[in-house]
Design an enzyme around this catalytic site. Structure first.
Site, PDB file in Angstrom:
ATOM      1  N   GLY A   1      44.408  43.874 -31.161  1.00  0.00           N
ATOM      2  CA  GLY A   1      44.577  45.320 -31.194  1.00  0.00           C
ATOM      3  C   GLY A   1      45.635  45.797 -30.212  1.00  0.00           C
ATOM      4  O   GLY A   1      46.690  45.181 -30.053  1.00  0.00           O
ATOM      5  N   CYS A   2      45.329  46.882 -29.504  1.00  0.00           N
ATOM      6  CA  CYS A   2      46.291  47.477 -28.571  1.00  0.00           C
ATOM      7  C   CYS A   2      46.681  46.518 -27.456  1.00  0.00           C
ATOM      8  O   CYS A   2      47.755  46.673 -26.859  1.00  0.00           O
ATOM      9  CB  CYS A   2      45.705  48.759 -27.972  1.00  0.00           C
ATOM     10  SG  CYS A   2      45.478  50.098 -29.170  1.00  0.00           S
ATOM     11  N   ALA A   3      45.841  45.537 -27.148  1.00  0.00           N
ATOM     12  CA  ALA A   3      46.151  44.577 -26.095  1.00  0.00           C
ATOM     13  C   ALA A   3      47.114  43.484 -26.545  1.00  0.00           C
ATOM     14  O   ALA A   3      47.575  42.686 -25.730  1.00  0.00           O
ATOM     15  CB  ALA A   3      44.863  43.932 -25.580  1.00  0.00           C
ATOM     16  N   GLY A   4      47.442  43.456 -27.838  1.00  0.00           N
ATOM     17  CA  GLY A   4      48.253  42.364 -28.374  1.00  0.00           C
ATOM     18  C   GLY A   4      49.675  42.319 -27.873  1.00  0.00           C
ATOM     19  O   GLY A   4      50.298  41.250 -27.862  1.00  0.00           O
TER      20      GLY A   4
END
Length: 353
Positions: free
Chosen positions: A138-141
């Protein structure tokens, strides 16, 4: 030491203003939320002016099955990934055949063969190019992929990694999901792609360009699976978007940053550049409160949120691109990158000019 040699971005062709998105959301949610006007204020408070979508707005006002939406994902993700990658290679003056490893990150669609296999052919990379597709961060990718790239070139300092991330958040919108969570997602998410060239120490020494990646760190918070992610349903991905996310950032980020920096004899006050994923206006405020930052410290993050919205994993790289384009990171400067994502998790990176 791994070097960030170049960063480039790309967006799909359909640009929409926040005002127009709000009007469409009003029509979309009017029947399910009789007091819809009260909830539409999330569009005004999101600090977003424009976003980019992978289809015309009218496409989203009709039901589409998961297969149809995913076919569009594969097509657009390939196009945007190629565009961002070509810009990145051109910026660095590196030929496709000089790439040794391609890493591809996304959480907004599925493909087998994965998108990286398509990109190797389209970009003209060598047929022995290693490839690693990563899904689910997700956004941490954005930083998860950067971490894997720098780890690879630490092991193989004569090699180069091209890291590409594409997130088409708009294609996950569920036509039949008239929940408040989906309304918040409609006010926030957009589509975009980014590419980063990471060079090993020996080839980077020859080129002498870009900030060095000093270290990275991953953190997983226990008992927090319900904060962010997807429910996979028959029609595709249904968003999970917890209201406690800004509070978690405010409560934990100072400790995370302090512990990470202490490993390198640094403190938060020693950081010259804060390069943070703008998950939303409240998340950026939470970063400020956690480290007592002046508002100007997050100008680039706010500008990316304003112009593009939240593009999941690609967003932090849009912020990094602005720092590099304006040559903000001078020799000896330290930069701290951070993003939060499903898990609930945090990914961090320390760089030096």
């Amino acid at each position: 030491m791994p070097t960030i040699a170049a960063v480039a971005t790309a967006v799909p062709p359909f640009r929409i203003s926040q005002a127009v998105a709000r009007d469409y959301a009003r029509a979309f949610f009017r029947e399910s939320l009789p007091d819809v006007e009260r909830y539409l204020t999330v569009f005004d408070h999101a600090a977003i002016e424009t976003r980019y979508l992978s289809a015309p707005v009218e496409w989203f006002l009709q039901p589409h099955g998961f297969g149809e939406a995913n076919d569009l994902f594969i097509d657009m993700a390939t196009r945007l990934g190629e565009e961002a990658a070509r810009r990145c290679l051109a910026q660095a003056g590196v030929a496709p055949e000089q790439i040794d490893h391609l890493i591809f990150v996304s959480t907004t669609g599925l493909a087998a063969p994965s998108i990286d296999a398509r990109l190797i052919t389209l970009l003209g990379l060598g047929r022995h190019t290693r490839r690693t597709p990563i899904w689910g961060l997700g956004c941490a990718g954005g930083l998860g992929g950067l971490q894997r790239a720098q780890e690879y070139v630490r092991a193989y300092p004569t090699q180069r990694v091209l890291f590409v991330t594409v997130e088409l958040c708009s294609l996950t919108i569920q036509f039949n999901d008239r929940s408040k969570q989906n309304l918040v997602a409609l006010s926030l998410f957009g589509d975009g792609a980014a590419a980063v060239l990471v060079e090993g120490d020996q080839v980077a020494r020859e080129s002498g360009r870009g900030p060095r990646i000093i270290d990275t760190r991953s953190t997983l918070f226990p008992d927090s699976l319900d904060l962010m992610g997807w429910d996979v349903v028959d029609s595709g991905f249904r968003v999970i978007f917890g209201t406690r996310i800004p509070a978690v950032v405010t409560q934990h980020y100072r400790e995370l940053a302090t512990e990470f920096l202490a490993q390198h004899a640094l403190r938060p006050g020693d950081i010259d550049h804060h390069i943070y994923h703008p998950g939303g206006a409240k998340v950026l405020t939470a970063y400020e409160h956690a480290l007592d930052l002046p508002p100007a410290a997050l100008d680039h993050s706010r500008a990316v949120l304003r112009d593009y919205g939240n593009m999941s994993s690609a967003t932090v790289l849009f912020v990094l691109e602005r720092f590099l384009r304006e040559r903000s990171i001078q020799p000896g400067d330290h930069g701290l990158l951070c993003c939060f994502g499903p898990g609930f998790s945090a990914e961090m990176a320390l760089i030096r000019g």
